[in-house]
Design an enzyme around this catalytic site. Structure first.
Site, PDB file in Angstrom:
ATOM      1  N   HIS A 129       6.362 -58.659  55.034  1.00 31.54           N
ATOM      2  CA  HIS A 129       6.974 -57.340  55.181  1.00 31.54           C
ATOM      3  C   HIS A 129       6.090 -56.409  56.009  1.00 31.54           C
ATOM      4  O   HIS A 129       6.593 -55.651  56.851  1.00 31.54           O
ATOM      5  CB  HIS A 129       7.245 -56.732  53.807  1.00 31.54           C
ATOM      6  CG  HIS A 129       8.088 -57.608  52.932  1.00 31.54           C
ATOM      7  ND1 HIS A 129       9.457 -57.619  53.000  1.00 31.54           N
ATOM      8  CD2 HIS A 129       7.748 -58.516  51.983  1.00 31.54           C
ATOM      9  CE1 HIS A 129       9.935 -58.489  52.126  1.00 31.54           C
ATOM     10  NE2 HIS A 129       8.920 -59.046  51.505  1.00 31.54           N
TER      11      HIS A 129
ATOM     12  N   PHE B 111       4.793 -52.481  44.634  1.00 29.83           N
ATOM     13  CA  PHE B 111       5.797 -53.471  45.039  1.00 29.83           C
ATOM     14  C   PHE B 111       5.674 -53.754  46.547  1.00 29.83           C
ATOM     15  O   PHE B 111       6.572 -53.426  47.323  1.00 29.83           O
ATOM     16  CB  PHE B 111       7.204 -52.964  44.718  1.00 29.83           C
ATOM     17  CG  PHE B 111       7.372 -52.457  43.312  1.00 29.83           C
ATOM     18  CD1 PHE B 111       7.433 -53.332  42.236  1.00 29.83           C
ATOM     19  CD2 PHE B 111       7.460 -51.084  43.060  1.00 29.83           C
ATOM     20  CE1 PHE B 111       7.586 -52.849  40.946  1.00 29.83           C
ATOM     21  CE2 PHE B 111       7.619 -50.597  41.772  1.00 29.83           C
ATOM     22  CZ  PHE B 111       7.681 -51.487  40.706  1.00 29.83           C
ATOM     23  N   PRO B 112       4.563 -54.347  46.986  1.00 33.57           N
ATOM     24  CA  PRO B 112       4.302 -54.501  48.424  1.00 33.57           C
ATOM     25  C   PRO B 112       5.293 -55.405  49.149  1.00 33.57           C
ATOM     26  O   PRO B 112       5.383 -55.338  50.376  1.00 33.57           O
ATOM     27  CB  PRO B 112       2.890 -55.084  48.468  1.00 33.57           C
ATOM     28  CG  PRO B 112       2.720 -55.763  47.142  1.00 33.57           C
ATOM     29  CD  PRO B 112       3.474 -54.919  46.171  1.00 33.57           C
ATOM     30  N   LYS B 113       6.017 -56.235  48.422  1.00 27.18           N
ATOM     31  CA  LYS B 113       6.931 -57.166  49.090  1.00 27.18           C
ATOM     32  C   LYS B 113       8.395 -56.820  48.822  1.00 27.18           C
ATOM     33  O   LYS B 113       9.262 -57.691  48.792  1.00 27.18           O
ATOM     34  CB  LYS B 113       6.602 -58.603  48.688  1.00 27.18           C
ATOM     35  CG  LYS B 113       5.200 -58.992  49.145  1.00 27.18           C
ATOM     36  CD  LYS B 113       4.883 -60.450  48.989  1.00 27.18           C
ATOM     37  CE  LYS B 113       3.499 -60.747  49.553  1.00 27.18           C
ATOM     38  NZ  LYS B 113       3.138 -62.174  49.432  1.00 27.18           N
ATOM     39  N   ASN B 114       8.627 -55.534  48.667  1.00 29.95           N
ATOM     40  CA  ASN B 114       9.988 -55.040  48.499  1.00 29.95           C
ATOM     41  C   ASN B 114      10.558 -54.669  49.865  1.00 29.95           C
ATOM     42  O   ASN B 114       9.936 -53.947  50.632  1.00 29.95           O
ATOM     43  CB  ASN B 114       9.971 -53.811  47.580  1.00 29.95           C
ATOM     44  CG  ASN B 114      11.273 -53.044  47.604  1.00 29.95           C
ATOM     45  OD1 ASN B 114      11.420 -52.116  48.392  1.00 29.95           O
ATOM     46  ND2 ASN B 114      12.205 -53.420  46.764  1.00 29.95           N
TER      47      ASN B 114
END
Length: 344
Positions: free
Chosen positions: A167, A111-114
């Site tokens: 992020h 989930f790299p864009k959490n």
């Protein structure tokens, strides 16, 4: 279900069937009587949240609660309340921070864009090496410290995977500003821009690094820094004149922090480039060149009222050219800009 990391999580086994959870009565979610649109949770997630509400209700601090947060986060990584609870557990249990960072790395791959995992990572890094202690040594020593070296390598990989990951860039700004890594950051940004001159995220990071934590609303650039940036931008415009990034960077930088240098230094350099036979066609065909001239003339007109009529006339002609030839798709915008020119 299992997340690699610091906790061992029994796979596909209901909590109700596990001996260590027999003392807990799950708390079901209150949907409200006659709910018109209840959320269709999976049975597994519904059960996990029931047990999580129960342990949070009594303020439990335990390894099983920590493991439970891992399972909930994998099911719903955007559940910020669970992240807050996990942060508390890590602190009060005095968990191994390096292992927790390993776990966060695994989560970030999925989930790299959490948002939450990046904030959680910040709290872990500052616990490993307090900024107040880090700033007692030189930047070279900070960069080579294992804590920051690991973070920079992690960010290199994240940005290499997705060079526009907002992020990762935001976390990098936090890391650089918190630990004052300004010199190395300019070198990093230069590398990123040279790899891809159209990487607007890298140009944005350059602006951040040039200001070096100074208040953008009041800072005025030193003349030598502004001149150096102008030359830097011109060399990169040569690589791709129809690339918005360097144009936006230099006009924005100078407008805010060295406005007079728009016309004293930038204007003659880009006009010189436009007159160069090697670049003339590309320069005069790109709307970014003409748009930059428009911004420059507006600033010069504001600073030198005696030149206003001449500059307004030139700006008006530029708007006409953009609207009818160079940037027809945005013709309404350029016609609006023309009507907004200060003719008083």
């Amino acid at each position: 279900m299992r997340i690699e990391g610091s906790e061992q999580v029994e796979e596909a086994v209901s909590l109700a069937q596990q001996a260590e959870w027999q003392d807990i009565t799950p708390i079901e979610q209150e949907e409200g009587e006659g709910s018109m649109c209840p959320i269709a949770y999976t049975d597994e997630y519904r059960e996990l949240m029931g047990y999580l509400r129960a342990v949070m209700a009594v303020g439990e601090v335990s390894e099983r609660a920590l493991a439970l947060t891992a399972r909930v986060i994998e099911e719903n990584p955007g559940h910020y309340t669970v992240w807050v609870y996990r942060k508390r557990l890590v602190e009060e249990l005095e968990s191994d921070i390096a292992e927790e960072l390993d776990w966060v790395c695994d989560i970030s791959c999925k989930f790299p864009k959490n948002y939450q995992l990046w904030h959680h990572r910040e709290s872990l890094v500052t616990r490993l090496w307090a900024p107040s202690n880090a700033l007692l040594v030189s930047e070279d020593q900070r960069v080579t410290n294992p804590v920051l070296r690991r973070e920079l390598q992690f960010l290199d990989a994240a940005i290499d995977e997705d060079s526009k990951n907002f992020h990762a860039w935001s976390y990098r700004q936090w890391l650089v500003s918190t630990y004052a890594l300004w010199t190395q950051e300019l070198a990093f940004v230069d590398t990123m821009i040279n790899q891809d001159v159209r990487n607007n995220s890298a140009w944005n990071q350059r602006y951040f690094a040039i200001l070096a934590n100074r208040n953008p609303s009041v800072v005025r650039l030193e003349a030598d820094v502004a001149k150096s940036e102008i030359e830097y931008v011109v060399e990169h415009i040569k690589l791709a004149p129809n690339n918005d990034s360097p144009w936006s960077y230099v006009t924005g930088l100078l407008l805010r922090h060295a406005p007079s240098m728009l016309y004293t230094d930038l204007l003659p350099r880009i006009k010189q480039l436009a007159a160069d036979n090697a670049y003339q066609a590309a320069m005069t065909l790109t709307p970014f060149y003409w748009s930059a001239l428009l911004d420059i003339y507006e600033q010069q007109s504001a600073d030198h009222p005696d030149l206003k009529k001449q500059l307004v006339d030139e700006s008006s002609a530029i708007c006409d050219q953009l609207a009818s030839e160079t940037d027809i798709i945005h013709c309404r915008y350029w016609n609006f800009r023309k009507t907004s020119l200060d003719t008083c």
